[in-house]
Design a protein around this motif. Structure first.
Motif: not given
Length: 202
Positions: A92-96, A117-128, A170-179
């Motif tokens: 969730f960045r800049i209201g969207k 970029e995915v790892e930096e923006e979300c604080g996760i580890k990409i497996e593949s 980077e203006g990211i205020t939320d990171v979420r897993w969504i089904s």
């Protein structure tokens, strides 16, 4: 199926191709003879609701390249990340709601950049990472000049991590897993570019 080029400008999508696909019903066809891209951009960037525009010509590829050459190109990369529960990762960045992505650094290929970029923006580890999904083109302004961002998108996998860390600088205020069942949350508040990418999620 005819090849098409899509250029996204905030809520507008400019599609450059030979003919209108049958599955699109709500759109406006622009006059090729009168088309002026700077004027179109100034109009499109102010639209508050999604709108599709078509520029039709057998010479659609040279037209796209001409528009692209008129601007600075910035290359970026990002990913659609799924976990073992088939949920997708959104920021969730800049209201969207958006998908994680960022600029490709010097001497870095697009896949490596996408993972970083995915790892930096979300604080996760990409497996593949898997197949490349597509390239998208988005135009915006930087320092008073129009810039076209070419983004390469990849499929990625990561184990579900409960503690996601948004990259606040980077203006990211939320990171979420969504089904997939809850994707309406994203669709109701995102960009046309992201809505189009969501169509590939199964």
């Amino acid at each position: 199926m005819a090849q098409i080029y899509k250029i996204y400008i905030n809520q507008a999508v400019l599609i450059i191709t030979e003919s209108v696909p049958k599955n699109i019903t709500d759109y406006q066809v622009l006059s090729l003879n009168d088309f002026n891209f700077p004027e179109f951009y100034d109009h499109a960037k102010l639209l508050e609701s999604p709108k599709i525009f078509f520029l039709l010509s057998p010479q659609f590829k040279p037209i796209f390249k001409s528009i692209k050459r008129s601007m600075i190109t910035i290359k970026a990369a990002g990913g659609i990340v799924k976990n073992e529960l088939n949920q997708c990762l959104f920021i969730f960045r800049i209201g969207k709601w958006d998908l994680p992505k960022g600029k490709i650094e010097k001497d870095e290929n697009s896949r490596v950049a996408a993972i970083r970029e995915v790892e930096e923006e979300c604080g996760i580890k990409i497996e593949s990472s898997g197949e490349k999904i597509c390239n998208t083109y988005h135009i915006y302004e930087m320092n008073g000049a129009r810039v076209i961002k070419k983004t390469a998108w990849y499929w990625m996998k990561s184990n579900k991590q409960e503690k996601l860390i948004p990259q606040l600088e980077e203006g990211i205020t939320d990171v979420r897993w969504i089904s997939k069942a809850d994707l309406s949350l994203v669709q109701e508040n995102t960009y046309p570019l992201i809505k189009d990418l969501l169509q590939v999620i199964d």
